[in-house]
Scaffold this motif. Structure first.
Motif, mmCIF file in Angstrom:
data_model
loop_
_atom_site.group_PDB
_atom_site.id
_atom_site.type_symbol
_atom_site.label_atom_id
_atom_site.label_comp_id
_atom_site.label_asym_id
_atom_site.label_seq_id
_atom_site.Cartn_x
_atom_site.Cartn_y
_atom_site.Cartn_z
ATOM 1 N N VAL A 43 0.841 -1.205 0.000
ATOM 2 C CA VAL A 43 0.000 0.000 0.000
ATOM 3 C C VAL A 43 0.874 1.252 0.000
ATOM 4 C CG1 VAL A 43 -1.773 1.292 1.254
ATOM 5 C CG2 VAL A 43 -1.840 -1.211 1.228
ATOM 6 N N GLY A 44 1.902 1.249 0.849
ATOM 7 C CA GLY A 44 2.687 2.463 1.086
ATOM 8 C C GLY A 44 3.553 2.887 -0.090
ATOM 9 N N VAL A 45 4.195 1.938 -0.773
ATOM 10 C CA VAL A 45 5.091 2.320 -1.876
ATOM 11 C C VAL A 45 4.308 2.953 -3.032
ATOM 12 C CG1 VAL A 45 6.690 1.432 -3.636
ATOM 13 C CG2 VAL A 45 6.981 0.773 -1.249
ATOM 14 N N PRO A 46 3.192 2.328 -3.474
ATOM 15 C CA PRO A 46 2.402 3.016 -4.504
ATOM 16 C C PRO A 46 1.857 4.365 -4.026
ATOM 17 C CG PRO A 46 1.762 0.716 -4.369
ATOM 18 C CD PRO A 46 2.680 0.970 -3.208
ATOM 19 N N LEU A 47 1.440 4.416 -2.751
ATOM 20 C CA LEU A 47 0.923 5.681 -2.216
ATOM 21 C C LEU A 47 2.020 6.753 -2.230
ATOM 22 C CD1 LEU A 47 -1.292 7.329 -0.739
ATOM 23 C CD2 LEU A 47 -0.415 6.402 1.414
ATOM 24 N N GLY A 48 3.215 6.383 -1.793
ATOM 25 C CA GLY A 48 4.332 7.329 -1.775
ATOM 26 C C GLY A 48 4.713 7.765 -3.180
ATOM 27 N N THR A 49 4.684 6.810 -4.124
ATOM 28 C CA THR A 49 4.995 7.128 -5.517
ATOM 29 C C THR A 49 3.985 8.132 -6.074
ATOM 30 O OG1 THR A 49 5.858 4.898 -5.788
ATOM 31 C CG2 THR A 49 5.409 6.122 -7.794
ATOM 32 N N TRP A 50 2.719 7.844 -5.791
ATOM 33 C CA TRP A 50 1.654 8.754 -6.252
ATOM 34 C C TRP A 50 1.852 10.149 -5.644
ATOM 35 C CZ3 TRP A 50 -2.300 11.230 -3.454
ATOM 36 C CH2 TRP A 50 -3.273 11.852 -4.232
ATOM 37 N N LEU A 51 2.134 10.186 -4.337
ATOM 38 C CA LEU A 51 2.320 11.465 -3.648
ATOM 39 C C LEU A 51 3.453 12.277 -4.280
ATOM 40 C CD1 LEU A 51 2.109 10.972 0.227
ATOM 41 C CD2 LEU A 51 0.780 12.531 -1.212
ATOM 42 N N ALA A 52 4.536 11.580 -4.651
ATOM 43 C CA ALA A 52 5.710 12.281 -5.180
ATOM 44 C C ALA A 52 5.453 12.830 -6.582
ATOM 45 C CB ALA A 52 6.913 11.341 -5.208
ATOM 46 N N LEU A 53 4.537 12.206 -7.329
ATOM 47 C CA LEU A 53 4.369 12.575 -8.738
ATOM 48 C C LEU A 53 3.116 13.392 -9.016
ATOM 49 C CD1 LEU A 53 5.368 9.206 -10.465
ATOM 50 C CD2 LEU A 53 6.802 11.209 -10.062
ATOM 51 N N THR A 54 2.121 13.311 -8.126
ATOM 52 C CA THR A 54 0.822 13.884 -8.462
ATOM 53 C C THR A 54 0.802 15.396 -8.271
ATOM 54 O OG1 THR A 54 -1.546 13.705 -8.131
ATOM 55 C CG2 THR A 54 -0.178 13.685 -6.155
ATOM 56 N N ARG A 55 -0.140 16.039 -8.963
ATOM 57 C CA ARG A 55 -0.418 17.450 -8.703
ATOM 58 C C ARG A 55 -1.872 17.571 -8.218
ATOM 59 N NH1 ARG A 55 1.677 20.946 -13.719
ATOM 60 N NH2 ARG A 55 2.083 19.045 -14.865
#
Lengths: 228, 321
Positions: A43-55
């Motif tokens: 859960v956390g790695v995809p969430l962190g990836t999304w957080l780093a890339l999303t606007r």
């Protein structure tokens, strides 16, 4: 000094005397922390990836939640799960209080923000040129996340190590939702607490060794993975 | 199109026509806002990206082989096109390599960017990381790959601008100073900042002594220069014309045809500028002319030799100072 030396010798003796009980505690510790870490990473790695890339407009809010979650006291996470699972709680019908399953749930709750926060930090740390190039590639969003996480692999491995380190060494959450029932929900940390409370310092120390060795072995293994 | 973009306290405020079906060079000094403009178009900042394929200024090479990097985001057909372009850019043999140099990364990134099918092509300093001798070849590949699509190409380099551009926008301190066909911008810079930025200009100060239709005559350092501009007698003005608009004669020519401006004097300096030569003539005012080395030799010009510089009045811009 003599006292300490004697204690260490006793601890080593204890280690070999624990036998089946130690194996059971060790197995449950690895199983609970391992599964919680896997859930936390999934859960956390995809969430962190999304957080780093999303606007996305919710990004900052979720960022704050993740950062706060990284510092949540384990006992509080345990309490939250306990309330959820208590007889008349929303999930009370599942009858999971004082079971390993409940312990996995509480520890996963602790692992997710750590995995997400460390992953997001690692991807952001790739720098502006990388993030600009990632946008310029015009990949589908899941592909973009995959390329970003792959690029930040050392950081993602650090996220796994941090999540495992946090859950395997915490005592508050497993104690409150697991109840430290001998032979059922006792793990290394709660066993240490129990032994220390009964002034069995040699046993407590011996268990402490085991915990230390687990953390060291896992980090060595992840470190090897990082240098691949 | 119009942009206002606040970033780091700076302001990009552009209102400019970018024609479709042409290669437009955005030219200007470092820090002018060129890359910001391109990022806005590409959508890596801001809200309204164009349907574009984009080469960022700083090429980022992901962990893995050059070939893996080359194929990122491309379908099979585009990847084949990218491999073909990589071949033509001279890096086709490096597909398996994981350690590639800055210039090679630039070529792989160019091949990947140009292989995409979007109708707009946005390139930020596409020739920057390349050796001088490779630039012409790479530029030829770029122009071919763009084809009849529309392109916006950012550069701070004159040669790259001339090689790659058809149209030119001069951006200085976040503002568009001039836009038009590239030859026009070089030959007739709109103001001193453009003349300085494009670097080919003669810029002289003087006072208007006569007017005639669209022309006026400016006295500057003992010479009179005819140029285009609406001014009153006695106005203080600045005269500017590109060094490449100046025709040089050895000695004194019998006739200069329709040209209004003929300045006789001594050659005081000959200096190489890229693949050209700049000749400075002291005719009361210094006049800079851009020549090929071949012309220089044919004319026998060198320091201390008398010569005449001829400029058409229509190539001279007269602006208020």
């Amino acid at each position: 000094m003599e006292f300490l030396g004697g204690l260490l010798a006793d601890a080593v003796r204890e280690l070999f005397g624990f036998g089946a009980e130690l194996r059971r505690i060790l197995f449950l510790t690895l199983a609970v922390a391992g599964i919680a870490t896997v859930i936390g990473v999934l859960v956390g790695v995809p969430l962190g990836t999304w957080l780093a890339l999303t606007r996305h407009r919710l990004r900052n809010t979720i960022d704050v939640l993740v950062n706060a979650g990284m510092g949540v006291p384990p006992v509080l996470a345990g309490l939250l799960i306990l309330i959820l699972l208590w007889n008349d709680g929303p999930l009370g019908s599942l009858d999971l209080v004082f079971t390993p399953m409940a312990m996995v749930g509480a520890q996963a709750l602790l692992a997710i923000p750590i995995a997400a926060g460390v992953t997001a930090g690692a991807i952001r740390g790739l720098g502006p040129a990388a993030s600009e190039q990632l946008i310029a590639l015009r990949l589908a969003s899941y592909r973009r996340g995959f390329v970003a996480a792959r690029e930040a692999l050392p950081g993602v491995i650090a996220a796994v190590a941090a999540a495992f380190g946090r859950v395997v060494s915490e005592v508050g959450a497993v104690l409150i939702v697991g109840g430290n029932i001998e032979g059922e929900t006792q793990v290394l940390t709660t066993a240490i607490v129990q032994q220390a409370r009964q002034a069995h310092f040699d046993s407590a120390l011996a268990l402490g060794f085991v915990l230390l060795i687990i953390v060291a072995l896992v980090n060595v293994a992840l470190g090897r993975l990082r240098s691949v | 199109m119009r942009f206002t973009y606040p970033a780091d306290g700076s302001q990009l405020d552009c209102d400019v026509d970018i024609p479709t079906g042409m290669r437009t060079v955005v030219f200007g000094p470092n820090g002018a806002g060129k890359s910001t403009l391109l990022r806005l178009l590409a959508g890596t900042i801001g809200e309204n990206p164009w349907d574009a394929t984009y080469l960022p200024q700083t090429v980022y090479h992901f962990r893995g082989s050059a070939g893996w990097n080359l194929g990122l985001g491309l379908n099979a057909e585009q990847a084949a096109r990218a491999r073909h372009l990589a071949d033509r850019l001279g890096v086709g043999h490096l597909m398996e390599a994981t350690a590639v140099s800055g210039g090679e990364r630039q070529r792989f990134a160019l091949a990947r960017t140009l292989a995409r099918p979007e109708p707009w092509v946005l390139l930020d300093e596409p020739l920057a990381a390349l050796d001088t001798q490779d630039r012409i070849n790479v530029a030829r590949v770029i122009v071919e790959a763009i084809g009849d699509r529309s392109a916006v190409i950012v550069t701070h380099d004159q040669d790259a601008a001339v090689i790659l551009g058809q149209n030119m926008v001069v951006l200085i301190d976040g503002a568009v100073h001039q836009a038009g066909p590239i030859h026009e911008v070089f030959a007739q810079p709109a103001d001193e900042a453009v003349a300085t930025a494009v670097g080919l200009g003669n810029v002289l100060d003087g006072i208007v002594r006569a007017t005639e239709g669209p022309l006026c005559s400016v006295a500057s350092g003992g010479s009179a220069i005819w140029g285009v501009g609406d001014h009153e007698l006695g106005d203080t003005v600045r005269v500017m014309f590109g060094a490449e608009t100046v025709t040089l004669y050895a000695g004194t020519p019998p006739s200069v045809g329709s040209a209004r401006n003929a300045f006789s004097g001594m050659v005081t300096e000959v200096r190489p500028v890229g693949r050209f030569v700049e000749v400075v003539l002291d005719a009361g005012v210094p006049i800079v002319a851009l020549l090929t080395p071949g012309s220089l030799e044919a004319l026998g010009l060198r320091e201390g030799v008398p010569a005449t510089a001829v400029v058409k009045a229509t190539a001279v811009r007269v602006v208020p100072s």
